[in-house]
Design an enzyme around this catalytic site. Structure first.
Site, short mmCIF file in Angstrom:
data_model
loop_
_atom_site.label_atom_id
_atom_site.label_comp_id
_atom_site.label_asym_id
_atom_site.label_seq_id
_atom_site.Cartn_x
_atom_site.Cartn_y
_atom_site.Cartn_z
N LYS A 97 0.84 -1.20 0.00
CA LYS A 97 0.00 0.00 0.00
C LYS A 97 0.88 1.25 0.00
CE LYS A 97 -3.11 2.62 3.04
NZ LYS A 97 -3.73 2.64 4.39
N ASP A 108 -2.65 10.46 3.81
CA ASP A 108 -4.07 10.13 3.92
C ASP A 108 -4.78 11.16 4.78
OD1 ASP A 108 -6.56 8.96 3.98
OD2 ASP A 108 -6.00 7.44 5.46
N LYS A 153 -9.91 13.13 8.53
CA LYS A 153 -9.41 12.74 9.84
C LYS A 153 -9.28 13.97 10.73
CE LYS A 153 -6.27 9.09 8.13
NZ LYS A 153 -6.73 7.91 8.88
N ASP A 157 1.58 6.29 5.91
CA ASP A 157 0.53 5.45 5.33
C ASP A 157 1.00 4.74 4.07
OD1 ASP A 157 -1.96 4.42 5.91
OD2 ASP A 157 -3.01 5.76 4.54
N ASP A 165 -12.11 7.19 4.27
CA ASP A 165 -10.86 6.97 4.99
C ASP A 165 -10.43 5.50 4.98
OD1 ASP A 165 -8.64 7.74 6.42
OD2 ASP A 165 -9.63 7.71 8.37
N GLU A 199 -9.47 3.85 2.39
CA GLU A 199 -9.05 3.91 0.98
C GLU A 199 -7.95 2.91 0.65
OE1 GLU A 199 -5.60 5.22 2.75
OE2 GLU A 199 -7.64 5.77 3.29
N ARG A 211 -7.61 -0.27 1.23
CA ARG A 211 -8.09 -1.54 0.68
C ARG A 211 -8.58 -1.37 -0.75
NH1 ARG A 211 -12.11 -2.11 5.56
NH2 ARG A 211 -10.36 -0.91 6.40
#
Length: 455
Positions: free
Chosen positions: A224, A229, A236, A247, A306, A308, A310
């Site tokens: 990933k 993010d 967030k 992230d 949030d 995202e 996956r």
């Protein structure tokens, strides 16, 4: 930064590793000096012993007793920072895997992220013990240093393009082939969810596809690469956004692992896929309750922008599956639920293959890279089925969040599959792990590969 052993040096200072439960192992010439300075062999404790001319004749480093070693790892590593600058060689107290752990720990303790400040003064260097495979240990340390550097770099200097540059540098070093699909080209190439997650950013999303090796079973790594993010429209709070430069920790870890594999010239075909994007907010950002169609054709209802990671992984995993690899491994900083379950020090992993789980757990214990198996629990499958679409990217209720995320990813893979939900961050300094970015699970996977791939 480069983490390497010192050249062999006949004048290197002897270093004696002392078990707190066996202080009689302190050399006779140092017994009185150790007693005078209350040296008890505690984990990471150091003591230099002067010679008749005032120079350092030898050094002692404690590894703690059996209880201390059970509670921690890399007990000898702090010596790399605590000892005066100079060249040292381990003269007694360790053998076998413990000796290799100490040598690797010394290199990892020497890591320093100095991109934005002056480097620290000269450090203590270690001559590689003759009984270890020094090039292998150095390759592992280099891969870990790469992972740490990538995670520690702020997003201002580590966006999708910079992550591509880092991957290209690794590819060039090892003669690998790198293909990149960028921005709107993701749409005709059928990576719709990677594009959707990254399209609101001024820094275009992309898919990085690295290939190396011509013979042997194929291992495909998927990391990933969400370089920052914000949470998207489900933004967030500031406290939760503070560490989002990490992230892309899954991408950093897989790239570090790929470096280890290629540097060691393992007899496999390696593929590394990194969906790189920035989850930002703009007028064209994707929205809650949108329904997306993935590369595999499965539809996904967005119940939280949030969640995202996956989404970008799903498209990459579908591509990974299309050439029937022997094993697919994904790594991602995916869920806070994983941290609630096992904390920051353990890397939870998922697999349906019990033999793979045993092999990985065995290797993790051997190389001091702890992991913990969590289940692909089939009875939770209905939790990711919203009704309006095939899948839900963020099931309501908040329970079993890391398991439902793993189940979501599994829907996109038919090949043998293993998933790691890593943290990628050390919240406070630990032996061989300074505060900041850190690899998790890569060394365990590397050691287990012969069994995972039947090499």
């Amino acid at each position: 930064m480069t983490l390497t052993f010192a050249p062999a040096d006949a004048d290197a200072i002897p270093l004696h590793v002392i078990d707190a439960d066996h202080l009689d192992a302190i050399p006779d010439a140092a017994q009185t000096w150790a007693a005078l300075h209350s040296f008890k062999g505690g984990a990471g404790a150091v003591l230099t012993v002067p010679g008749s001319d005032g120079s350092i004749a030898m050094a002692l480093v404690g590894q703690g007793g059996a209880k201390a070693r059970k509670r921690g790892r890399f007990a000898v590593a702090p010596a790399a920072r605590k000892l005066p600058a100079g060249t040292y060689k381990i003269a007694s107290g360790l053998e076998g895997q413990d000796l290799e752990e100490a040598a690797l720990g010394w290199l990892l303790e020497s890591y320093d992220f100095d991109r934005y400040r002056k480097p620290k003064p000269a450090r203590a260097l270690l001559v590689a013990p003759a009984a270890i495979d020094a090039p292998r240990v150095e390759a592992i340390a280099a891969g870990e240093a790469l992972t740490r550097d990538l995670i520690n770099t702020p997003s201002s200097d580590m966006g999708p393009a910079e992550l591509e540059d880092a991957t290209r540098t690794v590819a060039r070093e090892h003669g690998a082939f790198l293909e990149v699909i960028t921005g709107d080209d993701l749409i005709p190439s059928n990576f719709p969810m990677i594009h959707t997650v990254g399209r609101a950013s001024t820094r275009p999303p992309r898919l990085l596809d690295l290939r190396w090796g011509k013979t042997g079973p194929q291992l495909t790594l998927v990391g990933k690469g969400v370089c920052f993010d914000t949470g998207g429209l489900n933004i967030k709070p500031g406290g939760s956004m503070g560490l989002m430069k990490k992230d892309m920790g899954g991408a950093a870890t897989t790239l570090g692992l790929a470096h280890m594999i290629m540097a060691l010239d393992l007899p496999i075909r390696l593929r590394l896929l990194i969906p790189a994007a920035e989850n930002s907010i703009d007028g064209n950002a994707f929205r809650p309750q949108d329904v997306l169609t993935s590369r595999k054709g499965l539809t996904v209802e967005i119940n939280n922008t949030d969640a995202e990671g996956r989404l970008v992984l799903a498209d990459a995993l579908t591509l990974a599956d299309e050439d029937d690899p022997a094993l697919v491994i994904s790594m991602a900083t995916l869920t806070g639920a994983a941290r609630v379950a096992v904390g920051p020090d353990l890397a939870p992993f998922f697999t349906d293959n019990d033999d793979h789980a045993v092999a990985l757990a065995t290797s993790a214990a051997k190389v001091a890279d702890p992991v913990w198996r969590l289940p692909f629990h089939d009875p939770y499958e209905p939790m990711i089925e919203p009704g309006i679409a095939d899948l839900d990217n963020a099931p309501a209720g908040g329970m079993a969040g890391c398991i439902t995320a793993a189940l979501f990813l599994r829907r996109f893979v038919e090949s043998p599959y293993m998933h790691f939900d890593v943290y990628g961050w050390c919240p406070s300094p630990k032996p061989a792990r300074p505060k900041g970015g850190v690899g998790m699970g890569a060394r365990a996977v590397l050691d287990a590969l012969p069994k995972l791939l039947n090499l």
